[in-house]
Design a protein around this motif. Structure first.
Motif, PDB file in Angstrom:
ATOM      1  N   ARG A 102       0.831  -1.220   0.000  1.00  0.00           N
ATOM      2  CA  ARG A 102       0.000   0.000   0.000  1.00  0.00           C
ATOM      3  C   ARG A 102       0.858   1.258   0.000  1.00  0.00           C
ATOM      4  NH1 ARG A 102      -2.631  -2.451   4.263  1.00  0.00           N
ATOM      5  NH2 ARG A 102      -1.898  -0.818   5.688  1.00  0.00           N
ATOM      6  N   HIS A 103       1.882   1.276   0.845  1.00  0.00           N
ATOM      7  CA  HIS A 103       2.668   2.496   1.036  1.00  0.00           C
ATOM      8  C   HIS A 103       3.820   2.629   0.046  1.00  0.00           C
ATOM      9  CE1 HIS A 103       0.748   4.000   4.710  1.00  0.00           C
ATOM     10  NE2 HIS A 103       0.591   2.727   5.048  1.00  0.00           N
ATOM     11  N   ARG A 104       4.291   1.526  -0.519  1.00  0.00           N
ATOM     12  CA  ARG A 104       5.330   1.514  -1.540  1.00  0.00           C
ATOM     13  C   ARG A 104       6.596   2.280  -1.111  1.00  0.00           C
ATOM     14  NH1 ARG A 104       2.682  -0.695  -5.782  1.00  0.00           N
ATOM     15  NH2 ARG A 104       4.126  -0.065  -7.424  1.00  0.00           N
ATOM     16  N   PRO A 105       7.161   1.915   0.020  1.00  0.00           N
ATOM     17  CA  PRO A 105       8.358   2.617   0.495  1.00  0.00           C
ATOM     18  C   PRO A 105       9.631   2.117  -0.186  1.00  0.00           C
ATOM     19  CG  PRO A 105       7.820   0.864   2.009  1.00  0.00           C
ATOM     20  CD  PRO A 105       6.730   0.876   0.963  1.00  0.00           C
ATOM     21  N   GLU A 106      10.604   2.993  -0.239  1.00  0.00           N
ATOM     22  CA  GLU A 106      11.954   2.586  -0.644  1.00  0.00           C
ATOM     23  C   GLU A 106      12.772   2.163   0.576  1.00  0.00           C
ATOM     24  OE1 GLU A 106      12.902   6.212  -3.385  1.00  0.00           O
ATOM     25  OE2 GLU A 106      11.081   6.381  -2.155  1.00  0.00           O
ATOM     26  N   LEU A 107      12.465   2.765   1.712  1.00  0.00           N
ATOM     27  CA  LEU A 107      13.125   2.441   2.976  1.00  0.00           C
ATOM     28  C   LEU A 107      12.078   1.929   3.953  1.00  0.00           C
ATOM     29  CD1 LEU A 107      15.599   2.639   4.967  1.00  0.00           C
ATOM     30  CD2 LEU A 107      14.781   4.949   5.511  1.00  0.00           C
ATOM     31  N   VAL A 108      12.355   0.794   4.579  1.00  0.00           N
ATOM     32  CA  VAL A 108      11.529   0.286   5.665  1.00  0.00           C
ATOM     33  C   VAL A 108      12.347   0.352   6.944  1.00  0.00           C
ATOM     34  CG1 VAL A 108      10.393  -1.752   6.636  1.00  0.00           C
ATOM     35  CG2 VAL A 108      10.103  -1.194   4.212  1.00  0.00           C
ATOM     36  N   ILE A 109      11.733   0.843   8.006  1.00  0.00           N
ATOM     37  CA  ILE A 109      12.397   1.010   9.291  1.00  0.00           C
ATOM     38  C   ILE A 109      11.719   0.101  10.303  1.00  0.00           C
ATOM     39  CG2 ILE A 109      12.965   2.672  11.127  1.00  0.00           C
ATOM     40  CD1 ILE A 109      12.332   4.854   8.841  1.00  0.00           C
ATOM     41  N   THR A 110      12.497  -0.546  11.153  1.00  0.00           N
ATOM     42  CA  THR A 110      11.920  -1.311  12.245  1.00  0.00           C
ATOM     43  C   THR A 110      12.849  -1.214  13.446  1.00  0.00           C
ATOM     44  OG1 THR A 110      10.833  -3.394  12.840  1.00  0.00           O
ATOM     45  CG2 THR A 110      12.911  -3.556  11.618  1.00  0.00           C
ATOM     46  N   LEU A 111      12.504  -1.952  14.506  1.00  0.00           N
ATOM     47  CA  LEU A 111      13.278  -1.911  15.746  1.00  0.00           C
ATOM     48  C   LEU A 111      14.037  -3.220  15.922  1.00  0.00           C
ATOM     49  CD1 LEU A 111      13.699   0.030  18.234  1.00  0.00           C
ATOM     50  CD2 LEU A 111      11.961  -1.332  19.401  1.00  0.00           C
ATOM     51  N   ASN A 112      15.048  -3.169  16.750  1.00  0.00           N
ATOM     52  CA  ASN A 112      15.945  -4.286  17.021  1.00  0.00           C
ATOM     53  C   ASN A 112      15.219  -5.641  17.131  1.00  0.00           C
ATOM     54  OD1 ASN A 112      18.121  -5.873  17.874  1.00  0.00           O
ATOM     55  ND2 ASN A 112      17.884  -5.242  20.006  1.00  0.00           N
ATOM     56  N   HIS A 113      15.602  -6.566  16.267  1.00  0.00           N
ATOM     57  CA  HIS A 113      15.014  -7.902  16.251  1.00  0.00           C
ATOM     58  C   HIS A 113      15.927  -8.949  16.877  1.00  0.00           C
ATOM     59  CE1 HIS A 113      17.688  -7.646  12.820  1.00  0.00           C
ATOM     60  NE2 HIS A 113      17.773  -8.966  12.836  1.00  0.00           N
ATOM     61  N   HIS A 114      17.091  -8.538  17.352  1.00  0.00           N
ATOM     62  CA  HIS A 114      18.048  -9.487  17.902  1.00  0.00           C
ATOM     63  C   HIS A 114      17.623  -9.942  19.303  1.00  0.00           C
ATOM     64  CE1 HIS A 114      20.807  -8.952  14.586  1.00  0.00           C
ATOM     65  NE2 HIS A 114      20.713  -7.632  14.718  1.00  0.00           N
ATOM     66  N   ASP A 115      18.224 -11.004  19.783  1.00  0.00           N
ATOM     67  CA  ASP A 115      17.858 -11.554  21.085  1.00  0.00           C
ATOM     68  C   ASP A 115      18.109 -10.572  22.221  1.00  0.00           C
ATOM     69  OD1 ASP A 115      16.985 -13.933  20.028  1.00  0.00           O
ATOM     70  OD2 ASP A 115      18.812 -15.042  20.489  1.00  0.00           O
ATOM     71  N   THR A 116      19.157  -9.759  22.110  1.00  0.00           N
ATOM     72  CA  THR A 116      19.486  -8.807  23.165  1.00  0.00           C
ATOM     73  C   THR A 116      19.670  -7.415  22.586  1.00  0.00           C
ATOM     74  OG1 THR A 116      21.911  -8.902  23.082  1.00  0.00           O
ATOM     75  CG2 THR A 116      20.784 -10.683  24.285  1.00  0.00           C
ATOM     76  N   TRP A 117      19.792  -6.443  23.497  1.00  0.00           N
ATOM     77  CA  TRP A 117      20.123  -5.069  23.123  1.00  0.00           C
ATOM     78  C   TRP A 117      21.641  -4.871  23.130  1.00  0.00           C
ATOM     79  CZ3 TRP A 117      16.176  -2.279  21.336  1.00  0.00           C
ATOM     80  CH2 TRP A 117      14.887  -2.654  21.707  1.00  0.00           C
ATOM     81  N   GLY A 118      22.346  -5.957  23.294  1.00  0.00           N
ATOM     82  CA  GLY A 118      23.796  -5.940  23.450  1.00  0.00           C
ATOM     83  C   GLY A 118      24.130  -6.503  24.823  1.00  0.00           C
ATOM     84  N   GLY A 119      25.085  -7.431  24.890  1.00  0.00           N
ATOM     85  CA  GLY A 119      25.405  -8.029  26.173  1.00  0.00           C
ATOM     86  C   GLY A 119      24.281  -8.924  26.653  1.00  0.00           C
ATOM     87  N   THR A 120      23.857  -8.719  27.900  1.00  0.00           N
ATOM     88  CA  THR A 120      22.837  -9.588  28.503  1.00  0.00           C
ATOM     89  C   THR A 120      21.502  -8.882  28.713  1.00  0.00           C
ATOM     90  OG1 THR A 120      23.646  -9.021  30.720  1.00  0.00           O
ATOM     91  CG2 THR A 120      24.576 -10.995  29.678  1.00  0.00           C
ATOM     92  N   ALA A 121      21.294  -7.754  28.070  1.00  0.00           N
ATOM     93  CA  ALA A 121      20.005  -7.048  28.159  1.00  0.00           C
ATOM     94  C   ALA A 121      19.027  -7.701  27.180  1.00  0.00           C
ATOM     95  CB  ALA A 121      20.193  -5.568  27.835  1.00  0.00           C
ATOM     96  N   TRP A 122      18.172  -8.587  27.696  1.00  0.00           N
ATOM     97  CA  TRP A 122      17.290  -9.413  26.863  1.00  0.00           C
ATOM     98  C   TRP A 122      16.206  -8.594  26.197  1.00  0.00           C
ATOM     99  CZ3 TRP A 122      18.228 -13.891  24.906  1.00  0.00           C
ATOM    100  CH2 TRP A 122      17.198 -14.707  24.425  1.00  0.00           C
ATOM    101  N   ASN A 123      15.995  -8.840  24.927  1.00  0.00           N
ATOM    102  CA  ASN A 123      14.949  -8.166  24.167  1.00  0.00           C
ATOM    103  C   ASN A 123      13.600  -8.860  24.401  1.00  0.00           C
ATOM    104  OD1 ASN A 123      13.736  -6.414  22.375  1.00  0.00           O
ATOM    105  ND2 ASN A 123      14.925  -7.044  20.600  1.00  0.00           N
ATOM    106  N   THR A 124      12.505  -8.209  24.016  1.00  0.00           N
ATOM    107  CA  THR A 124      11.177  -8.785  24.243  1.00  0.00           C
ATOM    108  C   THR A 124      10.727  -9.617  23.036  1.00  0.00           C
ATOM    109  OG1 THR A 124       9.900  -6.979  23.269  1.00  0.00           O
ATOM    110  CG2 THR A 124      10.583  -6.714  25.572  1.00  0.00           C
ATOM    111  N   PRO A 125       9.837 -10.590  23.258  1.00  0.00           N
ATOM    112  CA  PRO A 125       9.344 -11.408  22.139  1.00  0.00           C
ATOM    113  C   PRO A 125       8.700 -10.576  21.040  1.00  0.00           C
ATOM    114  CG  PRO A 125       8.752 -12.423  24.233  1.00  0.00           C
ATOM    115  CD  PRO A 125       9.311 -11.059  24.562  1.00  0.00           C
TER     116      PRO A 125
END
Length: 233
Positions: A102-125
Motif C-alpha cells: 500500500r505504502h510503496r516505500p523505498e526504505l523500511v524502518i523497524t526496531l531491534n530484532h536481535h535476542d538482546t540489546w547488546g550483552g545480557t540485556a534481553w529483548n522482548t518477544p
C-alpha cells in the motif's frame, strides 16, 4: 545512511518504540521533505501496569499520534495484533507485506530484532518476532505469488531495511539539529512514562535520548547520532 529515497514506512510493535529508537532521525528526514508513515502492530494495550488494556490501548494510540506529529508524521496506522503476544508467522507477514504494498516505500524502518540489546540485556518477544517478520515481509511484498491480492499490486521497490537500536549498528544519522524534536516526541508518551518512572517525563526523555545519542557519537564521527543496522535489498 542512504538518503536517496523519498518514501519510508516505519513498522514497529508498540507505541513509543520509534520514540526510544529513532524519532530524531525521522524528524530530520521529514524536515528535508521525505515522506514517512508509521505502522504499529499493536496499540500497546498491555504496556501500563496500572491501567487495564481496554483503557490503555486508546490512550496509547492517542499519545502515538501526537508523538508522530511532533516529528512531521501524519500517517499512523494500527494492525491490532495483541500486545505482548505478537507471533511470527504467515498472518503477520501477510499484514506487513500488504502494508508495504500500500505504502510503496523505498526504505523500511523497524526496531531491534536481535535476542538482546547488546550483552545480557534481553529483548522482548514482540520486538524479536515483529522485526524478523518485517525483514521477511520486505521480500514478500515484491512476490506476486506470496499473499496474492493482499494490499494491492506487488511492490519490489524496498531498497533497504533499517533496524533501529540494533546492537550491530552499521550506519548512523546525525541528529545534532533534531535531537530536541526527538525528546519532545518521546515526552508525548506521558502516561506511559509516568507509569514507568517517578522522574519528570521531560527530564527522563532528555536524559535518556541524549545519553543514547552521545554514546552513538563515539562510533560515528563524534556527533550525536541515531544508529541503524542497514540491510540492503
Amino acid at each position: 545512511m542512504p538518503d536517496d529515497w523519498q518514501r519510508a514506512l516505519a513498522i514497529v510493535a508498540h507505541p513509543d518504540d520509534l520514540e526510544y529508537g529513532c524519532a530524531a532521525a525521522i524528524a530530520g528526514w521529514t524536515g528535508a521533505g521525505k515522506q514517512v508513515a508509521y505502522l504499529l502492530a499493536t496499540r500497546g494495550e498491555a504496556g501500563i501496569d496500572t491501567l487495564e488494556p481496554g483503557k490503555a490501548g486508546p490512550l496509547r494510540e492517542q499519545e502515538q499520534r501526537a508523538s508522530a506529529a511532533v516529528v512531521g508524521v501524519d500517517v499512523v496506522e494500527f494492525l491490532d495484533h495483541a500486545d505482548g503476544v505478537i507471533q511470527y508467522g504467515t498472518r503477520l507477514r501477510a499484514d506487513l507485506a500488504a502494508a508495504i504494498r500500500r505504502h510503496r516505500p523505498e526504505l523500511v524502518i523497524t526496531l531491534n530484532h536481535h535476542d538482546t540489546w547488546g550483552g545480557t540485556a534481553w529483548n522482548t518477544p514482540d520486538h524479536r518476532d515483529l522485526g524478523r517478520a518485517v525483514l521477511d515481509a520486505a521480500g514478500d511484498a515484491g512476490n506476486r505469488w506470496i499473499f496474492p491480492g493482499e494490499g494491492g499490486e506487488p511492490w519490489n521497490g524496498v531498497r533497504w531495511v533499517a533496524v533501529a537500536a540494533s546492537p550491530q549498528a552499521t550506519h548512523a544519522v546525525d541528529v545534532t539539529d533534531t535531537l530536541e524534536l526527538g525528546v519532545r516526541s518521546l515526552v508525548e508518551h506521558r502516561a506511559y512514562i509516568e507509569a514507568l518512572t517517578d522522574q519528570d517525563p521531560e527530564e527522563y526523555a532528555r536524559e535518556l535520548l541524549t545519553g543514547f545519542a552521545t554514546q552513538s557519537a563515539e562510533r560515528f564521527g563524534g556527533r550525536p547520532a541515531v544508529t541503524f543496522e542497514v540491510f540492503a535489498r
